[in-house]
Design a protein around this motif. Structure first.
Motif, PDB file in Angstrom:
ATOM      1  N   GLY A   1      -7.299   3.673   4.989  1.00  0.00           N
ATOM      2  CA  GLY A   1      -7.392   3.138   3.620  1.00  0.00           C
ATOM      3  C   GLY A   1      -7.408   4.255   2.594  1.00  0.00           C
ATOM      4  O   GLY A   1      -7.541   5.444   2.919  1.00  0.00           O
ATOM      5  N   CYS A   2      -7.280   3.837   1.336  1.00  0.00           N
ATOM      6  CA  CYS A   2      -7.221   4.794   0.228  1.00  0.00           C
ATOM      7  C   CYS A   2      -8.584   5.438  -0.005  1.00  0.00           C
ATOM      8  O   CYS A   2      -8.686   6.601  -0.393  1.00  0.00           O
ATOM      9  CB  CYS A   2      -6.772   4.051  -1.027  1.00  0.00           C
ATOM     10  SG  CYS A   2      -6.302   5.126  -2.359  1.00  0.00           S
TER      11      CYS A   2
ATOM     12  N   ILE B   1      -2.682   3.431  -5.485  1.00  0.00           N
ATOM     13  CA  ILE B   1      -2.844   2.206  -4.687  1.00  0.00           C
ATOM     14  C   ILE B   1      -2.150   0.986  -5.314  1.00  0.00           C
ATOM     15  O   ILE B   1      -1.743   0.073  -4.610  1.00  0.00           O
ATOM     16  CB  ILE B   1      -4.345   1.932  -4.435  1.00  0.00           C
ATOM     17  CG1 ILE B   1      -4.545   0.881  -3.344  1.00  0.00           C
ATOM     18  CG2 ILE B   1      -5.078   1.525  -5.704  1.00  0.00           C
ATOM     19  CD1 ILE B   1      -5.960   0.820  -2.794  1.00  0.00           C
TER      20      ILE B   1
ATOM     21  N   SER C   1      -2.106   3.346  -0.215  1.00  0.00           N
ATOM     22  CA  SER C   1      -2.701   2.373   0.699  1.00  0.00           C
ATOM     23  C   SER C   1      -1.876   1.093   0.731  1.00  0.00           C
ATOM     24  O   SER C   1      -1.177   0.772  -0.229  1.00  0.00           O
ATOM     25  CB  SER C   1      -4.101   2.036   0.198  1.00  0.00           C
ATOM     26  OG  SER C   1      -4.637   0.934   0.863  1.00  0.00           O
TER      27      SER C   1
ATOM     28  N   SER D   1      -3.570  -1.666   1.138  1.00  0.00           N
ATOM     29  CA  SER D   1      -4.620  -2.670   0.908  1.00  0.00           C
ATOM     30  C   SER D   1      -4.280  -3.675  -0.191  1.00  0.00           C
ATOM     31  O   SER D   1      -4.568  -4.854  -0.064  1.00  0.00           O
ATOM     32  CB  SER D   1      -5.933  -1.994   0.518  1.00  0.00           C
ATOM     33  OG  SER D   1      -6.589  -1.502   1.643  1.00  0.00           O
TER      34      SER D   1
ATOM     35  N   ARG E   1      -6.644  -1.825   6.921  1.00  0.00           N
ATOM     36  CA  ARG E   1      -7.346  -0.543   6.770  1.00  0.00           C
ATOM     37  C   ARG E   1      -6.357   0.591   6.994  1.00  0.00           C
ATOM     38  O   ARG E   1      -6.510   1.426   7.890  1.00  0.00           O
ATOM     39  CB  ARG E   1      -8.554  -0.422   7.729  1.00  0.00           C
ATOM     40  CG  ARG E   1      -9.616  -1.480   7.596  1.00  0.00           C
ATOM     41  CD  ARG E   1     -10.032  -1.794   6.162  1.00  0.00           C
ATOM     42  NE  ARG E   1     -10.468  -0.654   5.373  1.00  0.00           N
ATOM     43  CZ  ARG E   1     -10.110  -0.469   4.098  1.00  0.00           C
ATOM     44  NH1 ARG E   1      -9.324  -1.328   3.463  1.00  0.00           N
ATOM     45  NH2 ARG E   1     -10.546   0.571   3.440  1.00  0.00           N
TER      46      ARG E   1
ATOM     47  N   GLY F   1      -4.067   3.531   4.957  1.00  0.00           N
ATOM     48  CA  GLY F   1      -3.691   4.274   3.755  1.00  0.00           C
ATOM     49  C   GLY F   1      -3.014   5.562   4.162  1.00  0.00           C
ATOM     50  O   GLY F   1      -2.695   5.768   5.340  1.00  0.00           O
TER      51      GLY F   1
END
Ligand SMILES: Cc1ncc(COP(=O)(O)O)c(C=O)c1O
Length: 474
Positions: free
Chosen positions: A185-186, A291, A318, A320, A328, A330
């Protein structure tokens, strides 16, 4: 000979323009309605393409209609005269961060981007997610032999890194294969970027209002923050940043040039260039949070890193927001610092989940991701408009709202005497979750503000929650 023909064709486009104009003003076409295609009008009326295009162009210039790429011509929605939220003034003294507990409460309700806590889900997910699940399922079913005994390369699946590199290439950013590492993730990417650039006690400049996840990172890494006003129209204020850089030894600046949260601001080219020039002049690193870049409603802004000539930008991205938070997944592109990123990832995570990475690579390579984005951007744009309309129609309290051209949320400023932290508690008792302004700063600011998301469709329950929230303000 030419003159009479020109007159005839100008008469025809004017006639068509007039006719459509009347149909719109008399309500035969409503805001958001699709207009006949150019081909249909040519066939039905025996007009030339140029004549129809000319009429449409004139209606577009008049603001009556709008063109949506690859979708056609639509009747414009009226733009209410809206006042933009004000931004904080610069209080430039660096301070340590202490993030409010409310954040933890919102996260446990799974309602960071919703007005309602996450309840049991029913129905099938949207088309894009169904395809994504198929791709990941295929990757899982393709597991052979003793694969489960091996950790993947800490940099992440070569296939997915290659797909991401190709996408960035189309945005004008050329990355060598060894300069991208997949992350969980980011947030993890931002964490690693800050770890590499700063030591405890260093000063970091951030947007204000800005993403609470960054404030939490600064808090846990013992870094000092200096908040730079972020304007809904243009993002981080470069004059204020320069003023701070003249005063304090800022080590890094965390910025979201494309659709920053909570304001949704998009930095114009001039501000982006100035940021890079300031980073060079004052020798600081820029940590770019990209993002929301893929969910620009009109276009996909190129990452700031595409203009980085000195290796000062660390790009964090990411899947997301544009695909699924559950992945999850990124990535981080840190140039010369990449070997240190790979080491850091290995130290705290060993490696990622190769099935998910392969599945996402397949999803992008087969064109599903771009198709999913096209649908998602249009849907988000509609949901943003619906949110603004609902606020106009149902909230008695006057409020100022940003009107972002991308991302998932907008920023609301209410009357000065409204405390959105108190509102949070009252709304919570009624099963409504809001993200109060206080979360987006380390100072005592934005007490009368809140972030309002348009990530999810305005179905009856969510509409009702929004209307009830409005009554709690009265
Ligand atoms: C601006 C911004 N950066 C980073 C994150 C964290 O993203 P991820 O889920 O990829 O860790 C979020 C999530 O809300 C965000 O809004």
């Amino acid at each position: 000979m030419d003159k009479p023909e020109t007159q005839v064709s100008s008469y025809l486009y004017q006639q068509l323009e007039q006719e459509l104009r009347q149909a719109i003003t008399q309500g035969r076409f409503l805001p958001g309605d699709r207009l006949p295609s150019i081909r249909q009008l040519c066939q039905q009326r025996g007009l030339s393409k140029a004549t129809v295009l000319h009429a449409y162009e004139r209606l577009e210039i008049a603001g009556l209609i709008e063109v949506r790429p690859r979708a056609g011509y639509f009747v414009s929605r009226p733009v209410p005269q809206r006042q933009l939220p004000a931004v904080g003034t610069l209080e430039s003294k660096p301070t340590l961060v202490n993030v409010t507990e409310v954040m933890g409460d919102i996260m446990t309700q799974s309602a960071v981007f919703d007005l309602l806590p996450k309840g049991p889900q029913s129905g099938s997910p949207p088309q894009g997610v169904v395809e994504l699940n198929r791709c990941i399922g295929r990757a899982l079913r393709g597991q052979r032999g003793q694969q489960h005994h091996y950790y993947a390369d800490p940099a992440g699946s070569a296939g997915l890194r290659d797909q991401l590199i190709r996408r960035y290439q189309r945005m004008g950013l050329n990355l060598p294969a060894e300069q991208i590492t997949l992350t969980a993730g980011c947030q993890q990417a931002l964490f690693m970027a800050l770890m590499l650039c700063c030591d405890a006690g260093d000063v970091v400049a951030v947007e204000s209002p800005g993403f609470f996840g960054v404030l939490q990172l600064l808090e846990s890494l013992g870094l000092k923050v200096v908040e730079i006003p972020c304007r809904p129209e243009t993002g981080m204020d470069m004059d204020a940043l320069e003023q701070v850089l003249q005063q304090w030894p800022v080590k890094a600046c965390v910025v979201t040039p494309a659709f920053s949260t909570p304001t949704g601001a998009l930095m114009p080219a001039e501000a982006r260039h100035r940021l890079l020039a300031l980073a060079s002049a004052y020798d600081l690193m820029v940590i770019e949070d990209d993002i929301y870049g893929d969910i620009g409603f009109e276009f996909r802004p190129s990452p700031l890193k595409a203009d980085d000539r000195e290796g000062r930008v660390i790009l964090c991205g990411s899947a997301s927001k544009s695909l699924s938070r559950d992945l999850r997944l990124g990535w981080i592109c840190a140039g010369e610092l990449q070997p240190r990123i790979n080491h850091l990832k290995m130290v705290n995570l060993l490696s990622g989940n190769s099935f998910v990475e392969q599945g996402v690579a397949d999803f992008i390579a087969t064109g599903h991701y771009e198709r999913h984005l096209r649908r998602m951007r249009e849907q988000l744009r509609q949901q943003r408009d619906q949110l603004l309309q609902l606020l106009d129609q149902h909230w008695q309290q006057p409020c100022r709202a940003s009107e972002p051209a991308g991302g998932l949320a907008l920023w609301l400023e209410l009357d000065a005497d409204i405390d959105t932290l108190a509102l949070y508690r009252r709304a919570r008792q009624q099963g409504i979750i809001i993200t109060p302004g206080a979360l987006f700063t380390s100072q005592s600011r934005y007490r009368n503000c809140l972030r309002m998301s348009f990530d999810l469709p305005w179905d009856e329950k969510r509409r009702d929650a929004l209307i009830r929230l409005g009554t709690l303000l009265d």
